[in-house]
Enzyme design. Structure first.
Site, PDB file in Angstrom:
ATOM      1  N   LYS A  53     -35.825   0.573 -26.304  1.00  0.00           N
ATOM      2  CA  LYS A  53     -36.616   1.642 -25.698  1.00  0.00           C
ATOM      3  C   LYS A  53     -37.442   1.074 -24.551  1.00  0.00           C
ATOM      4  O   LYS A  53     -38.092   0.022 -24.716  1.00  0.00           O
ATOM      5  CB  LYS A  53     -37.551   2.267 -26.742  1.00  0.00           C
ATOM      6  CG  LYS A  53     -36.822   2.989 -27.867  1.00  0.00           C
ATOM      7  CD  LYS A  53     -36.186   4.287 -27.403  1.00  0.00           C
ATOM      8  CE  LYS A  53     -35.685   5.100 -28.600  1.00  0.00           C
ATOM      9  NZ  LYS A  53     -34.945   6.302 -28.181  1.00  0.00           N
ATOM     10  N   ASP A  62     -32.987   2.749 -23.299  1.00  0.00           N
ATOM     11  CA  ASP A  62     -33.199   4.198 -23.455  1.00  0.00           C
ATOM     12  C   ASP A  62     -34.617   4.532 -23.025  1.00  0.00           C
ATOM     13  O   ASP A  62     -35.584   4.033 -23.600  1.00  0.00           O
ATOM     14  CB  ASP A  62     -32.974   4.606 -24.923  1.00  0.00           C
ATOM     15  CG  ASP A  62     -33.024   6.119 -25.128  1.00  0.00           C
ATOM     16  OD1 ASP A  62     -33.248   6.855 -24.153  1.00  0.00           O
ATOM     17  OD2 ASP A  62     -32.838   6.559 -26.288  1.00  0.00           O
ATOM     18  N   GLU A 104     -30.105   5.048 -20.614  1.00  0.00           N
ATOM     19  CA  GLU A 104     -30.026   6.375 -21.228  1.00  0.00           C
ATOM     20  C   GLU A 104     -31.222   7.225 -20.808  1.00  0.00           C
ATOM     21  O   GLU A 104     -32.368   6.770 -20.882  1.00  0.00           O
ATOM     22  CB  GLU A 104     -30.000   6.183 -22.758  1.00  0.00           C
ATOM     23  CG  GLU A 104     -29.775   7.441 -23.564  1.00  0.00           C
ATOM     24  CD  GLU A 104     -29.776   7.153 -25.078  1.00  0.00           C
ATOM     25  OE1 GLU A 104     -29.636   5.963 -25.474  1.00  0.00           O
ATOM     26  OE2 GLU A 104     -29.932   8.099 -25.854  1.00  0.00           O
ATOM     27  N   ASP A 108     -28.690  11.958 -22.732  1.00  0.00           N
ATOM     28  CA  ASP A 108     -28.949  12.299 -24.131  1.00  0.00           C
ATOM     29  C   ASP A 108     -29.609  13.685 -24.144  1.00  0.00           C
ATOM     30  O   ASP A 108     -28.914  14.718 -24.242  1.00  0.00           O
ATOM     31  CB  ASP A 108     -29.853  11.200 -24.744  1.00  0.00           C
ATOM     32  CG  ASP A 108     -30.349  11.498 -26.154  1.00  0.00           C
ATOM     33  OD1 ASP A 108     -30.093  12.592 -26.677  1.00  0.00           O
ATOM     34  OD2 ASP A 108     -31.030  10.624 -26.753  1.00  0.00           O
ATOM     35  N   LYS A 154     -24.958  13.880 -29.888  1.00  0.00           N
ATOM     36  CA  LYS A 154     -25.651  13.976 -31.178  1.00  0.00           C
ATOM     37  C   LYS A 154     -25.298  15.330 -31.772  1.00  0.00           C
ATOM     38  O   LYS A 154     -25.495  16.368 -31.116  1.00  0.00           O
ATOM     39  CB  LYS A 154     -27.163  13.889 -31.005  1.00  0.00           C
ATOM     40  CG  LYS A 154     -27.669  12.510 -30.600  1.00  0.00           C
ATOM     41  CD  LYS A 154     -29.181  12.451 -30.619  1.00  0.00           C
ATOM     42  CE  LYS A 154     -29.651  11.104 -30.085  1.00  0.00           C
ATOM     43  NZ  LYS A 154     -31.111  11.047 -29.939  1.00  0.00           N
TER      44      LYS A 154
HETATM   45  O1  OSB Z   1     -33.469   9.002 -27.847  1.00  0.00           O
HETATM   46  O2  OSB Z   1     -31.759   8.325 -28.869  1.00  0.00           O
HETATM   47  C1  OSB Z   1     -32.917   8.723 -28.891  1.00  0.00           C
HETATM   48  C2  OSB Z   1     -34.199   8.461 -32.449  1.00  0.00           C
HETATM   49  C3  OSB Z   1     -34.930   9.616 -32.534  1.00  0.00           C
HETATM   50  C4  OSB Z   1     -35.030  10.453 -31.463  1.00  0.00           C
HETATM   51  C5  OSB Z   1     -34.386  10.119 -30.271  1.00  0.00           C
HETATM   52  C6  OSB Z   1     -33.645   8.957 -30.165  1.00  0.00           C
HETATM   53  C7  OSB Z   1     -33.571   8.112 -31.268  1.00  0.00           C
HETATM   54  C8  OSB Z   1     -32.845   6.858 -31.201  1.00  0.00           C
HETATM   55  C9  OSB Z   1     -31.831   6.555 -32.279  1.00  0.00           C
HETATM   56  O3  OSB Z   1     -33.000   6.071 -30.298  1.00  0.00           O
HETATM   57  C10 OSB Z   1     -32.335   5.776 -33.448  1.00  0.00           C
HETATM   58  C11 OSB Z   1     -31.358   5.784 -34.589  1.00  0.00           C
HETATM   59  O4  OSB Z   1     -31.316   6.768 -35.343  1.00  0.00           O
HETATM   60  O5  OSB Z   1     -30.633   4.799 -34.765  1.00  0.00           O
HETATM   61 MG    MG Z   2     -31.879   8.650 -26.442  1.00  0.00          MG
END
Ligand code: OSB
Ligand code: MG
Length: 368
Positions: free
Chosen positions: A163, A188, A213, A238, A262
């Site tokens: 992140k 991300d 991302e 995303d 997702k």
């Molecule tokens: O932005 O991909 C995202 C988890 C919660 C909300 C948004 C995101 C995420 C993650 C994935 O980054 C974490 C996971 O479940 O492995």
């Molecule tokens: Mg994401």
């Protein structure tokens, strides 16, 4: 599908360690487990993945319970369906609320596959025996990031997602890259940037990231196209992609080179499949994103990720990444960087009844 009963289990579980993004920190996860049972007594399981607060999308656990209870189940009562795709079509008459829709639709897919005696992966057109596993690092210090990455690399994960935000990007990623010159790393941003940050984002090009991302806001579809023209690093979308049309628009406009699918965000497996099929035809690689979810949703993700276009490791981490004990048995495990796609009917995992019971805070039953 001759439905007789739909049960909701509202559950809550603490994460093993906080999941930190620039939008907020998740310490406890609430979720909705959906069990649909038909007149023969066969059941299917789904999971609502909205969070307790609307930080990632507009939905919450409470709005999902309202939508499922007061809108979606009454629709199913009034218009009985013969196939999960019919439920997806029926739910089109309700705007958005995709995670609520997916909670029910995915449970119907599990039931449908069980009735056919087929693994869910096969029922939706999956072809892989294993799916490639990646994992997410969501912390706010380089020390913790390096500690987690060391652990995850030792566990065999094939890619690490980190992140980022304007307070934690180039130096943070460069430090990780220095320690792991060849590791597949992606970043991300969860919309932490605007086009005014063009130079900050361009600077990341030299770090050999697999992709970045969702750098910009969910609705910045044109701005992402402008940004992609300036970046060598592929953009992956995303939050911007909540249905098939969003995916087609993004691809046509050149707003991204990769899409994160997702199931909850797009309203179910039917829509996820449509996006996959379109991307596969247009040579846009896709991967399956995670929602810090419990084992039921993860099991649906594994089935989805077994489809041919899922050519990049997704957020398919083990149950133990987030939980002391998951609500499914067996738990999801990652070995040599992959997760096995189950071969038994439906999602291929059973409920860990003891764990479900101890994490359930409320239940709601609906007779059909
Ligand atoms: O932005 O991909 C995202 C988890 C919660 C909300 C948004 C995101 C995420 C993650 C994935 O980054 C974490 C996971 O479940 O492995
Ligand atoms: Mg994401």
């Amino acid at each position: 599908m001759n439905l007789a009963l739909i049960e909701l289990f509202i559950i809550e579980m603490p994460l093993k360690s906080p999941f930190i993004t620039h939008l907020g920190t998740v310490r406890d996860r609430e979720g909705i487990i959906v069990k649909v049972t038909d007149k023969d007594g066969v059941s299917g399981m789904g999971e609502g993945v909205a969070f307790s607060t609307p930080w990632y999308t507009e939905e919450t656990v409470k709005t999902s319970i309202h939508m499922i209870s007061d809108v979606l189940i009454p629709l199913l009562k009034k218009h009985p369906v013969n196939h999960p795709e019919e439920a997806a079509a029926l739910f089109q008459s309700v705007r958005r609320n995709n995670m609520a829709k997916a909670a029910i639709e995915t449970a119907l897919w599990d039931l449908y596959a069980k009735k056919k005696g087929q693994p869910l992966s096969k029922a939706i057109g999956g072809t892989r025996e294993v799916v490639a596993s990646g994992v997410v690092v969501a912390v706010d210090s380089i020390k913790n990031a390096l500690k987690q990455i060391e652990e995850y690399v030792a566990e065999g994960y094939q890619r690490i997602k980190v992140k980022i935000n304007p307070q934690q990007d180039y130096e943070f990623l460069a430090e990780i890259r220095k320690c792991y010159p060849d590791l597949p790393i992606m970043a991300d941003a969860n919309s932490a940037y605007t086009l005014r940050d063009l130079d900050r984002l361009k600077a990341l090009d030299e770090l050999n990231l697999m992709m970045i991302e969702q750098p910009l806001s969910p609705n910045d579809i044109i701005q992402h196209a402008a940004l992609q023209k300036e970046l060598q690093t592929p953009i992956c979308l995303d939050e911007s992609i909540v249905n098939f049309e969003d995916a087609r628009n993004a691809v046509e406009l050149g707003s991204c080179k990769v899409i994160n699918i997702k199931v909850g965000r797009v309203g179910g497996l039917t829509e996820a499949k449509r996006i996959h099929d379109y991307c596969f035809q247009h040579n846009i690689p896709v991967w399956c994103g995670g929602m810090i979810e419990f084992g039921i949703s993860r099991a649906h993700n594994i089935a989805l990720a077994s489809m041919p276009g899922f050519s990049i490791p997704g957020d398919i981490s083990s149950s133990s990444r987030f939980w002391e004990e998951d609500i499914i048995a067996p738990e999801i495990t990652v070995e040599n960087g992959v997760t096995q796609v189950p071969t038994s009917p439906g999602i291929g995992f059973k409920i860990n009844e003891k764990r479900l019971k101890e994490t359930t805070t409320a239940t709601i039953d609906f007779q059909l």
